[in-house]
Design an enzyme around this catalytic site. Structure first.
Site, PDB file in Angstrom:
ATOM      1  N   GLU A 221      27.122  -7.924 -36.920  1.00  0.00           N
ATOM      2  CA  GLU A 221      28.543  -8.325 -35.562  1.00  0.00           C
ATOM      3  C   GLU A 221      28.881  -6.433 -35.528  1.00  0.00           C
ATOM      4  OE1 GLU A 221      29.885 -11.511 -35.048  1.00  0.00           O
ATOM      5  OE2 GLU A 221      29.478 -12.402 -36.322  1.00  0.00           O
TER       6      GLU A 221
ATOM      7  N   SER B 143      29.176 -14.537 -33.043  1.00  0.00           N
ATOM      8  CA  SER B 143      29.022 -13.415 -31.452  1.00  0.00           C
ATOM      9  C   SER B 143      27.490 -13.793 -30.939  1.00  0.00           C
ATOM     10  CB  SER B 143      28.977 -12.285 -31.640  1.00  0.00           C
ATOM     11  OG  SER B 143      30.468 -11.542 -31.773  1.00  0.00           O
TER      12      SER B 143
ATOM     13  N   ASP C  70      37.059 -23.826 -30.337  1.00  0.00           N
ATOM     14  CA  ASP C  70      36.937 -24.237 -29.234  1.00  0.00           C
ATOM     15  C   ASP C  70      36.551 -25.548 -29.213  1.00  0.00           C
ATOM     16  OD1 ASP C  70      36.652 -21.177 -29.364  1.00  0.00           O
ATOM     17  OD2 ASP C  70      34.274 -21.433 -29.853  1.00  0.00           O
TER      18      ASP C  70
ATOM     19  N   GLU D 149      33.973 -25.391 -33.110  1.00  0.00           N
ATOM     20  CA  GLU D 149      34.219 -24.222 -34.090  1.00  0.00           C
ATOM     21  C   GLU D 149      34.931 -23.881 -34.487  1.00  0.00           C
ATOM     22  OE1 GLU D 149      30.694 -22.424 -33.687  1.00  0.00           O
ATOM     23  OE2 GLU D 149      32.267 -20.398 -32.884  1.00  0.00           O
TER      24      GLU D 149
ATOM     25  N   ASN E 210      36.957 -19.703 -35.005  1.00  0.00           N
ATOM     26  CA  ASN E 210      36.963 -18.616 -35.444  1.00  0.00           C
ATOM     27  C   ASN E 210      38.272 -18.409 -36.084  1.00  0.00           C
ATOM     28  OD1 ASN E 210      36.474 -15.668 -34.777  1.00  0.00           O
ATOM     29  ND2 ASN E 210      34.652 -16.495 -33.646  1.00  0.00           N
TER      30      ASN E 210
ATOM     31  N   SER F 183      37.558 -10.428 -24.957  1.00  0.00           N
ATOM     32  CA  SER F 183      38.179 -11.840 -25.580  1.00  0.00           C
ATOM     33  C   SER F 183      38.851 -12.261 -24.991  1.00  0.00           C
ATOM     34  CB  SER F 183      38.882 -10.871 -26.613  1.00  0.00           C
ATOM     35  OG  SER F 183      37.363  -9.982 -27.330  1.00  0.00           O
TER      36      SER F 183
END
Length: 374
Positions: free
Chosen positions: A20, A201, A318, A331, A333, A342
């Site tokens: 990433e 990602s 999420d 999840e 982040n 974003s």
């Protein structure tokens, strides 16, 4: 004393050795561009794909943009950046080809924008802790738990937060007893998502519709992580996100408006290109068109998820909302992207916190962070 010396110095750390790297470069350009240069003295600290650290002037960081449909990447340098521990905190220096050190100055707070392994997983956070560097975002344990989807689900389930059915394929198991690994996946209902356990990602993720494609999907995920997680898909569910921000006064974290990702392609898979080279591939609805009661439930679970892993600063949570209205956490982040596409900054903008205000709040949270055990 000059004005530069009286302003807090912010080291924007980005790039890194993970897959990433390019996304991190793009994020750094966005965040640095939003920092109030009258309030803060800013320096870029780029980490190349080979792991070398280099000091970059702000304008060079701002130039890291998408060009010809390609994400930016750091080039190698002959001068290395070196983080050292001083008597009152950490300092940044540059080592040239002669191995001589030239002092750049103190680092009041590090704003690490490294995504993926060796940046978002507690490793650089541990370095900052040892070097006496205040920093933005989650600490060592929260970063590690948030990065590893296996342990993240264990912690969330242990905190009575709903998660979906999954199986883990460890590297040892895949090498020594592949049949047993596949049998562990067998109770799950297709379609499945096969993912690197410690990636982000959407890199290395495959949607699998039948058992004949499972082994190939696991091998693809292995290109990014020797540990793989297989998750049961929620057919017909909506995919929504919620941002969480710590309060500067130490109060209860705050949850943002809810956002929804709606894909245009038939697979409905929010992959790497859809995230960072979106064009017309997705609709990002902020705020999402959902019932107020469901929005409140998502916000409640987002804050509980943030607190369950001991997160600090910021996070994006999420979730899935099933056709029956059940909310399941997918999840967390701990370092969400900050590119113009974003969701995290867009959710907070819809919640009344502009991009520059968001960045400033995170820096202030980092500056107020105590050193040592918290």
């Amino acid at each position: 004393m000059s004005d530069v010396l009286t302003r807090p110095r912010v080291a924007v750390v980005f790039g890194g050795v993970s897959s990433e790297h390019n996304v991190s470069c793009l994020t750094a350009a966005g965040v640095l561009g939003a920092i109030d240069r009258d309030a803060y003295d800013v320096i870029g600290v780029g980490i190349t794909k080979t792991g070398r650290w280099l000091v970059m002037e702000p304008d060079a960081v701002l130039a890291l943009q998408v060009s010809d449909h390609r994400l930016p990447e750091l080039t190698e340098s002959t001068a290395d950046a070196v983080l050292v521990r001083g008597t009152t905190g950490s300092e940044l220096a540059v080592r040239d080809e002669s191995s001589a050190l030239a002092k750049v100055g103190p680092v009041d707070v590090a704003f690490s924008l490294l995504h993926g392994p060796f940046g978002e997983d507690g490793t650089i956070q541990g370095l900052f802790e040892m070097m006496g560097t205040r920093y933005v975002g989650a600490g060592v344990l929260a970063s590690a738990v948030g990065m590893d989807k296996h342990y993240m689900k264990l912690v969330l389930a242990g905190s009575a937060i709903p998660v979906g059915p999954y199986a883990v394929v460890t590297p040892h198991q895949w090498r020594t007893d592949r049949v047993a690994a596949l049998e562990a996946v067998a109770p799950l209902t297709y379609p499945l998502y096969v993912k690197p356990a410690r990636g982000g990602s959407s890199l290395g993720i495959s949607k699998v519709d039948d058992p004949s494609k499972l082994e190939a999907a696991i091998e693809q995920a292995h290109e990014f992580d020797p540990k793989v997680i297989v998750e049961q898909a929620f057919v017909g569910a909506r995919e929504l996100e919620c941002g969480v921000l710590a309060e500067v006064d130490g109060g209860t974290p705050r949850a943002s408006k809810i956002a929804e990702i709606r894909m245009h392609n038939e697979s409905g898979f929010y992959d790497f290109e859809a995230k960072y080279l979106p064009e017309e591939q997705v609709d990002l609805d902020v705020p999402a068109d959902i019932e107020p009661a469901i929005a409140e439930e998502i916000q409640r679970l987002a804050i509980e998820t943030f607190e369950a892993i001991g997160c600090e600063g910021l996070a994006r949570v999420d979730v899935f909302v099933t056709p029956e209205g059940r909310v399941v956490v997918n999840e967390i982040n701990t370092m969400p992207g900050f590119t113009e596409h974003s969701m995290f900054p867009r959710m907070w903008a819809a919640s009344g916190v502009s991009y520059p205000e968001l960045v400033d709040r995170l820096i202030r949270l980092g500056l107020e962070r105590p050193l040592g055990l918290r």
